[in-house]
Design a protein around this motif. Structure first.
Motif, PDB file in Angstrom:
ATOM      1  N   ALA A 154     186.622  65.883  11.874  1.00 54.79           N
ATOM      2  CA  ALA A 154     185.925  64.767  11.214  1.00 54.79           C
ATOM      3  C   ALA A 154     185.665  63.561  12.129  1.00 54.79           C
ATOM      4  CB  ALA A 154     186.691  64.348   9.970  1.00 54.79           C
ATOM      5  N   PRO A 155     186.647  63.106  12.944  1.00 57.74           N
ATOM      6  CA  PRO A 155     186.373  61.900  13.737  1.00 57.74           C
ATOM      7  C   PRO A 155     185.173  62.045  14.669  1.00 57.74           C
ATOM      8  CG  PRO A 155     188.712  62.429  13.783  1.00 57.74           C
ATOM      9  CD  PRO A 155     188.030  63.581  13.114  1.00 57.74           C
ATOM     10  N   GLN A 156     184.930  63.277  15.148  1.00 58.64           N
ATOM     11  CA  GLN A 156     183.800  63.449  16.095  1.00 58.64           C
ATOM     12  C   GLN A 156     182.444  63.391  15.400  1.00 58.64           C
ATOM     13  OE1 GLN A 156     185.073  67.315  17.077  1.00 58.64           O
ATOM     14  NE2 GLN A 156     187.111  66.419  17.084  1.00 58.64           N
ATOM     15  N   SER A 157     182.451  63.489  14.058  1.00 58.06           N
ATOM     16  CA  SER A 157     181.168  63.502  13.348  1.00 58.06           C
ATOM     17  C   SER A 157     180.394  62.207  13.577  1.00 58.06           C
ATOM     18  CB  SER A 157     181.399  63.699  11.851  1.00 58.06           C
ATOM     19  OG  SER A 157     182.154  62.619  11.361  1.00 58.06           O
ATOM     20  N   THR A 158     181.125  61.134  13.889  1.00 64.18           N
ATOM     21  CA  THR A 158     180.456  59.842  14.081  1.00 64.18           C
ATOM     22  C   THR A 158     179.532  59.861  15.296  1.00 64.18           C
ATOM     23  OG1 THR A 158     182.343  59.105  15.347  1.00 64.18           O
ATOM     24  CG2 THR A 158     182.307  58.506  13.025  1.00 64.18           C
ATOM     25  N   THR A 159     179.839  60.748  16.247  1.00 63.06           N
ATOM     26  CA  THR A 159     178.992  60.807  17.447  1.00 63.06           C
ATOM     27  C   THR A 159     177.576  61.254  17.071  1.00 63.06           C
ATOM     28  OG1 THR A 159     179.771  63.048  17.879  1.00 63.06           O
ATOM     29  CG2 THR A 159     180.880  61.277  19.061  1.00 63.06           C
ATOM     30  N   ALA A 160     177.461  61.971  15.931  1.00 68.17           N
ATOM     31  CA  ALA A 160     176.122  62.394  15.484  1.00 68.17           C
ATOM     32  C   ALA A 160     175.271  61.164  15.190  1.00 68.17           C
ATOM     33  CB  ALA A 160     176.233  63.281  14.249  1.00 68.17           C
ATOM     34  N   ALA A 161     175.906  60.101  14.668  1.00 68.54           N
ATOM     35  CA  ALA A 161     175.154  58.885  14.315  1.00 68.54           C
ATOM     36  C   ALA A 161     174.684  58.159  15.570  1.00 68.54           C
ATOM     37  CB  ALA A 161     176.015  57.963  13.458  1.00 68.54           C
ATOM     38  N   SER A 162     175.598  57.953  16.538  1.00 69.95           N
ATOM     39  CA  SER A 162     175.182  57.207  17.731  1.00 69.95           C
ATOM     40  C   SER A 162     174.166  58.011  18.539  1.00 69.95           C
ATOM     41  CB  SER A 162     176.389  56.808  18.589  1.00 69.95           C
ATOM     42  OG  SER A 162     177.228  57.901  18.800  1.00 69.95           O
ATOM     43  N   LEU A 163     174.375  59.333  18.596  1.00 73.71           N
ATOM     44  CA  LEU A 163     173.427  60.160  19.347  1.00 73.71           C
ATOM     45  C   LEU A 163     172.039  60.131  18.699  1.00 73.71           C
ATOM     46  CD1 LEU A 163     172.872  62.083  21.641  1.00 73.71           C
ATOM     47  CD2 LEU A 163     173.768  63.951  20.251  1.00 73.71           C
ATOM     48  N   ALA A 164     172.004  60.221  17.370  1.00 72.88           N
ATOM     49  CA  ALA A 164     170.714  60.191  16.673  1.00 72.88           C
ATOM     50  C   ALA A 164     169.995  58.871  16.953  1.00 72.88           C
ATOM     51  CB  ALA A 164     170.929  60.377  15.169  1.00 72.88           C
ATOM     52  N   LEU A 165     170.746  57.777  16.893  1.00 76.84           N
ATOM     53  CA  LEU A 165     170.104  56.474  17.099  1.00 76.84           C
ATOM     54  C   LEU A 165     169.584  56.343  18.533  1.00 76.84           C
ATOM     55  CD1 LEU A 165     169.304  53.724  16.012  1.00 76.84           C
ATOM     56  CD2 LEU A 165     171.587  52.886  16.604  1.00 76.84           C
ATOM     57  N   VAL A 166     170.381  56.792  19.485  1.00 77.72           N
ATOM     58  CA  VAL A 166     169.947  56.690  20.886  1.00 77.72           C
ATOM     59  C   VAL A 166     168.684  57.541  21.111  1.00 77.72           C
ATOM     60  CG1 VAL A 166     170.589  57.350  23.241  1.00 77.72           C
ATOM     61  CG2 VAL A 166     172.135  55.970  21.862  1.00 77.72           C
ATOM     62  N   ARG A 167     168.655  58.724  20.513  1.00 76.83           N
ATOM     63  CA  ARG A 167     167.438  59.554  20.629  1.00 76.83           C
ATOM     64  C   ARG A 167     166.220  58.787  20.127  1.00 76.83           C
ATOM     65  NH1 ARG A 167     168.453  65.540  18.128  1.00 76.83           N
ATOM     66  NH2 ARG A 167     169.858  66.347  19.693  1.00 76.83           N
ATOM     67  N   VAL A 168     166.364  58.174  18.937  1.00 75.95           N
ATOM     68  CA  VAL A 168     165.237  57.454  18.326  1.00 75.95           C
ATOM     69  C   VAL A 168     164.811  56.281  19.205  1.00 75.95           C
ATOM     70  CG1 VAL A 168     164.605  55.966  16.372  1.00 75.95           C
ATOM     71  CG2 VAL A 168     165.714  58.166  15.956  1.00 75.95           C
ATOM     72  N   ARG A 265     177.097  72.957  12.193  1.00 72.47           N
ATOM     73  CA  ARG A 265     176.953  74.361  12.600  1.00 72.47           C
ATOM     74  C   ARG A 265     177.775  74.678  13.844  1.00 72.47           C
ATOM     75  NH1 ARG A 265     171.561  73.852  12.505  1.00 72.47           N
ATOM     76  NH2 ARG A 265     171.538  73.750  14.766  1.00 72.47           N
ATOM     77  N   GLU A 266     177.714  73.780  14.831  1.00 69.19           N
ATOM     78  CA  GLU A 266     178.258  74.131  16.145  1.00 69.19           C
ATOM     79  C   GLU A 266     179.453  73.284  16.556  1.00 69.19           C
ATOM     80  OE1 GLU A 266     175.013  74.005  18.987  1.00 69.19           O
ATOM     81  OE2 GLU A 266     173.628  74.680  17.442  1.00 69.19           O
ATOM     82  N   GLY A 267     179.793  72.275  15.736  1.00 66.63           N
ATOM     83  CA  GLY A 267     180.899  71.384  16.101  1.00 66.63           C
ATOM     84  C   GLY A 267     180.462  70.416  17.191  1.00 66.63           C
ATOM     85  N   PHE A 268     181.429  69.634  17.692  1.00 67.31           N
ATOM     86  CA  PHE A 268     181.119  68.621  18.702  1.00 67.31           C
ATOM     87  C   PHE A 268     180.524  69.252  19.961  1.00 67.31           C
ATOM     88  CE2 PHE A 268     182.737  65.710  22.151  1.00 67.31           C
ATOM     89  CZ  PHE A 268     181.803  64.718  21.935  1.00 67.31           C
ATOM     90  N   GLU A 269     180.967  70.493  20.253  1.00 69.65           N
ATOM     91  CA  GLU A 269     180.452  71.159  21.467  1.00 69.65           C
ATOM     92  C   GLU A 269     178.938  71.302  21.444  1.00 69.65           C
ATOM     93  OE1 GLU A 269     183.002  74.361  23.408  1.00 69.65           O
ATOM     94  OE2 GLU A 269     183.986  74.015  21.467  1.00 69.65           O
TER      95      GLU A 269
END
Ligand code: BTN
Length: 334
Positions: A154-168, A265-269
């Protein structure tokens, strides 16, 4: 979109088409298939959401200007997501969108429920800090995830938010945005956005997870002066012009859904290589505050579980799970 929001959206669209001129109540009623009282109720709601609408007893209603609001009427017609943001809650003012999202989650809100506010009066950041959230210029958004995640993931799920924002920020605004572990978004060393995750769990799995994101969009001068422990910036100060919060929020939610699905689907990796490539710290000397202790070393990578790997001067590799990066290279980072 719920019927009430659809009708408000129709009324608003007509007023927008005739911006600066009066439209009669009868015309609005016929066009939006509402009674005169229905029209008036939607006008009252739009006014409460912050739209500047004039009312004239004979002439009807006039929209005076086009404010950049994050109402469902503005956001939902543009949002191309399957589940993220489809249950959308908008507030003109609220204590904290994270608190509200947690409350909705305890009451059974569906996966992807999204809470957005124009202003937060008790916006919170990591490490019990305040997130300064002035009205109408930032994005304050919290999203609810109810699909259970194993607690170690669960704690790594937050990286999805920062990564998405940086992409945008990179793709849509050509901004050289980077991530400061764990989830601050920096441009030119200035903090533009932060992420705060909170959750409730059963024994080994999350019951629900709330990921809150604060983005400095059109803040300027006084709103960026502090009290911050880090140099703060906004998209407007970086770009030299104001940005549509609506467009940014829509683009962010769409990208966040995509990255979150990869993560599930793939986890933090599955997102690690990109997260690492977009890190503001890799290969640099950094200092990390962990509780009372300050640890120095060279940021050398991330483990597959999301820990920051720090190469210490004595050659040992330290894995950090929590902490606050206070210095990157020669720059103060907090
Ligand atoms: C940080 O960098 O310390 C995290 C900041 C997170 C701020 C956002 S704004 C929306 C949501 N509601 C809050 O009270 N906090 C988060």
């Amino acid at each position: 979109m719920p019927k009430a929001d659809r009708s408000s959206s129709q009324v608003l669209d007509i007023l927008k088409d005739r911006l600066g001129t009066y439209v009669s109540g009868n015309f609005l009623a016929a066009a939006a298939n509402l009674s005169r009282t229905g029209v008036w109720k939607h006008i009252r709601k739009l006014k409460a959401q912050g739209y500047h609408i004039l009312t004239h007893p004979k002439e009807g209603y006039q929209l005076v200007d086009l404010p950049d609001r994050l109402t469902p009427e503005e956001v939902l017609p543009h949002l191309r997501t399957s589940w993220l943001g489809q249950n959308y809650h908008h507030y003109v003012e609220i204590g904290s969108t994270n608190d509200q999202a947690m409350l909705l989650a305890t009451r059974g809100a569906p996966h992807g429920t999204t809470v957005v506010a124009e202003e937060q009066t008790r916006g919170r950041g990591r490490m019990k800090r305040t997130w300064v959230s002035p009205p109408g210029c930032g994005i304050y958004v919290s999203t609810v995830f109810v699909n259970p995640l194993p607690l170690r993931v669960a704690p790594q799920s937050t990286t999805a938010a920062s990564l998405a924002l940086v992409r945008v920020l990179r793709r849509h605004y050509s901004l050289p945005a980077l991530i400061k572990w764990p989830n601050d978004v920096l441009i030119g060393g200035r903090k533009i956005a932060g992420v705060l995750a909170e959750m409730q769990s059963d024994q080994d799995f999350t019951r629900f997870l709330v990921i809150g994101v604060g983005i400095n969009v059109n803040q300027k001068g006084r709103d960026l002066a502090g009290p911050f422990r880090y140099p703060a910036g906004s998209l407007a100060t970086e770009l030299g012009f104001e940005v549509s919060r609506r467009d940014l929020l829509v683009a962010f939610l769409q990208e966040f859904e995509r990255v979150y699905e990869t993560f599930e689907r793939e986890g933090f990796e599955g997102i690690l290589p990109e997260y690492k490539a977009l890190s503001a710290m890799m290969g640099k000397r950094i200092r990390v505050q962990r509780g009372d202790e300050e640890i120095a070393g060279v940021a050398s990578g991330f483990s597959s579980e999301g820990a920051l790997e720090l190469l210490r001067e004595d050659g040992t590799l330290e894995r950090l799970w929590v902490g606050d990066v206070t210095r990157i290279g020669n720059f103060d980072a907090t």
